[in-house]
Design a protein around this motif. Structure first.
Motif, PDB file in Angstrom:
ATOM      1  N   PHE A 318     -11.266  11.949 -42.927  1.00 13.82           N
ATOM      2  CA  PHE A 318     -10.478  12.706 -43.391  1.00 13.82           C
ATOM      3  C   PHE A 318     -10.745  14.322 -43.690  1.00 13.82           C
ATOM      4  CE2 PHE A 318      -9.284   8.536 -45.622  1.00 13.82           C
ATOM      5  CZ  PHE A 318      -8.064   8.186 -44.818  1.00 13.82           C
ATOM      6  N   TRP A 319     -12.008  14.455 -43.885  1.00 19.93           N
ATOM      7  CA  TRP A 319     -12.327  15.849 -43.965  1.00 19.93           C
ATOM      8  C   TRP A 319     -12.500  16.522 -42.646  1.00 19.93           C
ATOM      9  CZ3 TRP A 319     -11.993  18.784 -47.970  1.00 19.93           C
ATOM     10  CH2 TRP A 319     -11.920  18.063 -49.199  1.00 19.93           C
ATOM     11  N   TYR A 320     -13.583  15.465 -41.554  1.00 20.90           N
ATOM     12  CA  TYR A 320     -13.845  16.092 -40.178  1.00 20.90           C
ATOM     13  C   TYR A 320     -12.558  15.943 -39.218  1.00 20.90           C
ATOM     14  CZ  TYR A 320     -18.488  15.405 -41.940  1.00 20.90           C
ATOM     15  OH  TYR A 320     -19.992  15.636 -42.921  1.00 20.90           O
ATOM     16  N   VAL A 321     -11.986  15.052 -39.115  1.00 20.47           N
ATOM     17  CA  VAL A 321     -10.933  14.727 -38.132  1.00 20.47           C
ATOM     18  C   VAL A 321      -9.765  15.327 -38.835  1.00 20.47           C
ATOM     19  CG1 VAL A 321      -9.542  13.128 -36.875  1.00 20.47           C
ATOM     20  CG2 VAL A 321     -12.047  12.718 -37.320  1.00 20.47           C
ATOM     21  N   GLY A 322      -9.434  14.729 -40.059  1.00 21.84           N
ATOM     22  CA  GLY A 322      -8.134  15.443 -40.593  1.00 21.84           C
ATOM     23  C   GLY A 322      -8.008  16.942 -40.668  1.00 21.84           C
ATOM     24  N   GLY A 323      -9.168  17.319 -41.171  1.00 18.74           N
ATOM     25  CA  GLY A 323      -9.712  18.894 -41.531  1.00 18.74           C
ATOM     26  C   GLY A 323      -9.502  19.732 -40.030  1.00 18.74           C
ATOM     27  N   SER A 324      -9.895  19.041 -39.154  1.00 15.46           N
ATOM     28  CA  SER A 324      -9.638  19.698 -37.704  1.00 15.46           C
ATOM     29  C   SER A 324      -8.124  19.909 -37.215  1.00 15.46           C
ATOM     30  CB  SER A 324     -10.524  18.959 -36.615  1.00 15.46           C
ATOM     31  OG  SER A 324     -11.778  18.951 -36.997  1.00 15.46           O
ATOM     32  N   ILE A 325      -7.382  18.788 -37.236  1.00 21.28           N
ATOM     33  CA  ILE A 325      -6.210  18.652 -37.267  1.00 21.28           C
ATOM     34  C   ILE A 325      -5.393  19.624 -37.830  1.00 21.28           C
ATOM     35  CG2 ILE A 325      -4.016  17.196 -37.178  1.00 21.28           C
ATOM     36  CD1 ILE A 325      -5.857  14.714 -36.856  1.00 21.28           C
ATOM     37  N   LEU A 326      -5.703  19.783 -39.102  1.00 18.93           N
ATOM     38  CA  LEU A 326      -4.928  20.758 -39.987  1.00 18.93           C
ATOM     39  C   LEU A 326      -5.241  22.179 -39.687  1.00 18.93           C
ATOM     40  CD1 LEU A 326      -4.997  18.627 -43.277  1.00 18.93           C
ATOM     41  CD2 LEU A 326      -3.022  19.124 -41.949  1.00 18.93           C
ATOM     42  N   ILE A 327      -6.407  22.664 -39.571  1.00 24.47           N
ATOM     43  CA  ILE A 327      -7.074  23.932 -39.008  1.00 24.47           C
ATOM     44  C   ILE A 327      -6.172  24.279 -37.847  1.00 24.47           C
ATOM     45  CG2 ILE A 327      -8.936  25.115 -38.430  1.00 24.47           C
ATOM     46  CD1 ILE A 327     -10.554  23.522 -40.465  1.00 24.47           C
ATOM     47  N   GLY A 328      -6.268  23.384 -36.894  1.00 22.87           N
ATOM     48  CA  GLY A 328      -5.680  23.811 -35.529  1.00 22.87           C
ATOM     49  C   GLY A 328      -4.006  24.130 -35.723  1.00 22.87           C
ATOM     50  N   LEU A 329      -3.529  23.305 -36.723  1.00 23.15           N
ATOM     51  CA  LEU A 329      -1.884  23.553 -36.525  1.00 23.15           C
ATOM     52  C   LEU A 329      -1.641  24.782 -37.432  1.00 23.15           C
ATOM     53  CD1 LEU A 329      -0.837  19.720 -37.405  1.00 23.15           C
ATOM     54  CD2 LEU A 329      -0.238  21.230 -35.519  1.00 23.15           C
ATOM     55  N   PHE A 330      -2.359  24.905 -38.596  1.00 26.23           N
ATOM     56  CA  PHE A 330      -2.138  25.955 -39.566  1.00 26.23           C
ATOM     57  C   PHE A 330      -2.557  27.169 -38.815  1.00 26.23           C
ATOM     58  CE2 PHE A 330      -1.190  22.640 -42.810  1.00 26.23           C
ATOM     59  CZ  PHE A 330      -0.232  23.250 -43.135  1.00 26.23           C
ATOM     60  N   GLY A 331      -3.752  27.132 -38.027  1.00 25.20           N
ATOM     61  CA  GLY A 331      -4.180  28.205 -37.241  1.00 25.20           C
ATOM     62  C   GLY A 331      -3.166  28.838 -36.507  1.00 25.20           C
ATOM     63  N   GLU A 332      -2.400  27.717 -35.726  1.00 22.88           N
ATOM     64  CA  GLU A 332      -1.352  27.937 -34.854  1.00 22.88           C
ATOM     65  C   GLU A 332      -0.259  28.714 -35.582  1.00 22.88           C
ATOM     66  OE1 GLU A 332       1.168  28.074 -31.304  1.00 22.88           O
ATOM     67  OE2 GLU A 332      -1.136  27.703 -31.475  1.00 22.88           O
ATOM     68  N   PHE A 333       0.291  28.128 -36.624  1.00 23.36           N
ATOM     69  CA  PHE A 333       1.163  29.030 -37.620  1.00 23.36           C
ATOM     70  C   PHE A 333       0.847  30.360 -37.966  1.00 23.36           C
ATOM     71  CE2 PHE A 333       2.073  29.852 -42.160  1.00 23.36           C
ATOM     72  CZ  PHE A 333       3.512  30.153 -41.803  1.00 23.36           C
ATOM     73  N   PHE A 334      -0.374  30.677 -38.288  1.00 17.37           N
ATOM     74  CA  PHE A 334      -0.525  31.792 -38.557  1.00 17.37           C
ATOM     75  C   PHE A 334      -0.735  32.689 -37.677  1.00 17.37           C
ATOM     76  CE2 PHE A 334      -2.189  29.717 -42.762  1.00 17.37           C
ATOM     77  CZ  PHE A 334      -1.392  30.481 -43.515  1.00 17.37           C
ATOM     78  N   ALA A 335      -0.988  32.367 -36.253  1.00 17.94           N
ATOM     79  CA  ALA A 335      -1.026  33.171 -35.157  1.00 17.94           C
ATOM     80  C   ALA A 335       0.423  33.526 -34.687  1.00 17.94           C
ATOM     81  CB  ALA A 335      -1.860  32.321 -33.954  1.00 17.94           C
ATOM     82  N   ARG A 336       1.222  32.498 -34.854  1.00 18.23           N
ATOM     83  CA  ARG A 336       2.450  32.797 -34.405  1.00 18.23           C
ATOM     84  C   ARG A 336       3.177  33.664 -35.365  1.00 18.23           C
ATOM     85  NH1 ARG A 336       7.613  28.642 -35.681  1.00 18.23           N
ATOM     86  NH2 ARG A 336       9.331  30.047 -34.607  1.00 18.23           N
ATOM     87  N   SER A 337       2.748  33.560 -36.751  1.00 26.85           N
ATOM     88  CA  SER A 337       3.284  34.770 -37.653  1.00 26.85           C
ATOM     89  C   SER A 337       2.879  36.118 -37.410  1.00 26.85           C
ATOM     90  CB  SER A 337       2.813  34.390 -39.216  1.00 26.85           C
ATOM     91  OG  SER A 337       3.210  32.880 -39.585  1.00 26.85           O
ATOM     92  N   GLN A 338       1.683  36.085 -36.876  1.00 29.38           N
ATOM     93  CA  GLN A 338       1.313  37.440 -36.713  1.00 29.38           C
ATOM     94  C   GLN A 338       1.802  38.174 -35.433  1.00 29.38           C
ATOM     95  OE1 GLN A 338      -1.059  39.448 -38.492  1.00 29.38           O
ATOM     96  NE2 GLN A 338      -0.599  37.943 -40.144  1.00 29.38           N
ATOM     97  N   ARG A 339       2.001  37.203 -34.291  1.00 32.35           N
ATOM     98  CA  ARG A 339       2.599  37.566 -33.220  1.00 32.35           C
ATOM     99  C   ARG A 339       4.052  37.981 -33.478  1.00 32.35           C
ATOM    100  NH1 ARG A 339       0.143  32.714 -30.940  1.00 32.35           N
ATOM    101  NH2 ARG A 339       2.151  31.758 -31.113  1.00 32.35           N
ATOM    102  N   LEU A 340       4.785  37.144 -34.324  1.00 31.06           N
ATOM    103  CA  LEU A 340       6.136  37.728 -34.781  1.00 31.06           C
ATOM    104  C   LEU A 340       6.025  38.978 -35.496  1.00 31.06           C
ATOM    105  CD1 LEU A 340       9.045  36.802 -34.729  1.00 31.06           C
ATOM    106  CD2 LEU A 340       8.796  35.663 -36.911  1.00 31.06           C
ATOM    107  N   GLU A 341       5.142  39.199 -36.418  1.00 33.57           N
ATOM    108  CA  GLU A 341       5.217  40.496 -37.081  1.00 33.57           C
ATOM    109  C   GLU A 341       4.764  41.513 -36.251  1.00 33.57           C
ATOM    110  OE1 GLU A 341       2.182  42.347 -40.607  1.00 33.57           O
ATOM    111  OE2 GLU A 341       2.800  40.105 -40.743  1.00 33.57           O
TER     112      GLU A 341
END
Length: 357
Positions: A318-341
């Protein structure tokens, strides 16, 4: 089955060495941590909810976080971080209640099996600390306790409550009729993704989003099958004697080959999700790449004949696999937020300059 020796093993119960017919109806011997500070009559109910063993909670909660991360990446307009924090908190509380109800129902239904399995025979209902009637009453009370949470969520979220409840209820019975209860278990977990999308008012099954959403849903089902099958190897010998069916019993020595195949398909579905949703390199590198490395290395490393190793896989996954999945998704979200800004700032500057001329 050999008793797990890892002190971090989930659901470790210090099994009574005597036969199931002589299991005492007294409080668990594992009175430490949370259980040690609760009033004695409450402790068995805390055990029933697994409040003293948080590892299994992640199986319930992470799909909701995955759903929030995914929905945040495809939502229009893009949600604020504050809204994501608020919803993650609501789902955190909801998953504590949901997990408690699911475990209480499962332990009540499985009490005769639990008395035959070393790791499970000291559970509250199996050892007689909680009666069958008390267990069912507590399950119903937890289900009712979770209902008010839907008052602060969009009404669409409530549409998923019934199938999730039915599927968790059915899962407890599946080990009697099929070798694939882990498949059934994967569906109520993955439904958390759909509920999270509904919480952000994203139509996850629209024509545009249906394929990536189903890909993410399927990947979560496969991940559940992988970690729960390996986790079930802790009890393999006892399960065979007790007549419990599972994918661990069905595939036994071929579990690693099965898990590897499912992992390849899982990562393939993540790639489809990113491709269909037009995600950036951040998602592909972390959610697809890092999670693939983590899952592959853990499958290679786990020792199926050692219960502590199987528990390690369950915890760390849950930490290694789940953490990787979440970091990628939320990293995508914050990158999208910055692009939009940046785009919005550029538009403001451009309008200002054009207005000057």
């Amino acid at each position: 089955m050999q008793q797990p020796t890892n002190k971090h093993a989930d659901e470790k119960h210090y099994a009574n060495p005597r036969s199931s017919s002589t299991i005492p109806s007294t409080p668990s011997s594992r009175q430490q941590g949370l259980l040690s500070i609760l009033p004695a009559p409450w402790a068995p109910y805390a055990e029933l909810m697994r409040l003293d063993r948080p590892a299994g909670f992640y199986a319930f909660y992470i799909p909701y976080l995955i759903g929030l991360g995914y929905a945040a990446c495809v939502a229009d307009p893009i949600p604020s971080p504050t809204r994501l924090y608020t919803l993650s908190g609501i789902f955190f509380i909801g998953c504590i209640i949901l997990r408690g109800a699911a475990c209480a129902w499962n332990d009540n239904v499985d009490q005769e099996f639990d008395r035959k399995v070393a790791r499970c025979q000291n559970r509250p209902i199996a050892r007689g600390a909680i009666t069958t009637t008390q267990g069912h009453t507590f399950t119903a009370a937890l289900a009712l306790a979770g209902a008010p949470l839907f008052l602060v969520l969009p009404v669409e979220c409530s549409y998923y409550a019934l199938p999730i409840t039915i599927l968790f209820g059915a899962y407890a019975l599946m080990k009697r009729v099929t070798n694939y209860p882990q498949v059934v278990l994967g569906f109520p977990f993955a439904c958390g993704i759909l509920m999270s999308c509904a919480a952000l008012e994203v139509d996850a099954l629209s024509e545009q989003l249906c394929l990536p959403t189903l890909g993410l849903f399927g990947a979560n089902v496969l991940w559940t099958m992988i970690y729960d099958t390996i986790y079930a190897h802790q009890d393999l010998k006892d399960d065979v004697k007790a007549g419990v069916s599972s994918m661990a019993v069905r595939f036994a020595d071929n579990t690693k080959s099965l898990a590897s195949t499912l992992a390849v398909i899982q990562v393939g579905l993540f790639i489809v999700v990113g491709w269909q949703a037009n995600f950036s390199l951040i998602y592909f590198l972390v959610t697809c790449g890092v999670s693939a490395i983590a899952l592959g290395s853990m499958i290679a490393r786990v020792k199926l004949n050692e219960p502590a190793s199987c528990a390690w896989f369950f915890h760390r996954g849950f930490w290694y696999v789940g953490g990787s999945i979440l970091i990628g998704l939320f990293g995508e979200f914050f990158a999208r937020s910055q692009r939009l800004e940046v785009l919005n700032s550029s538009a403001v500057i451009s309008n200002y300059l054009w207005g000057k001329t």
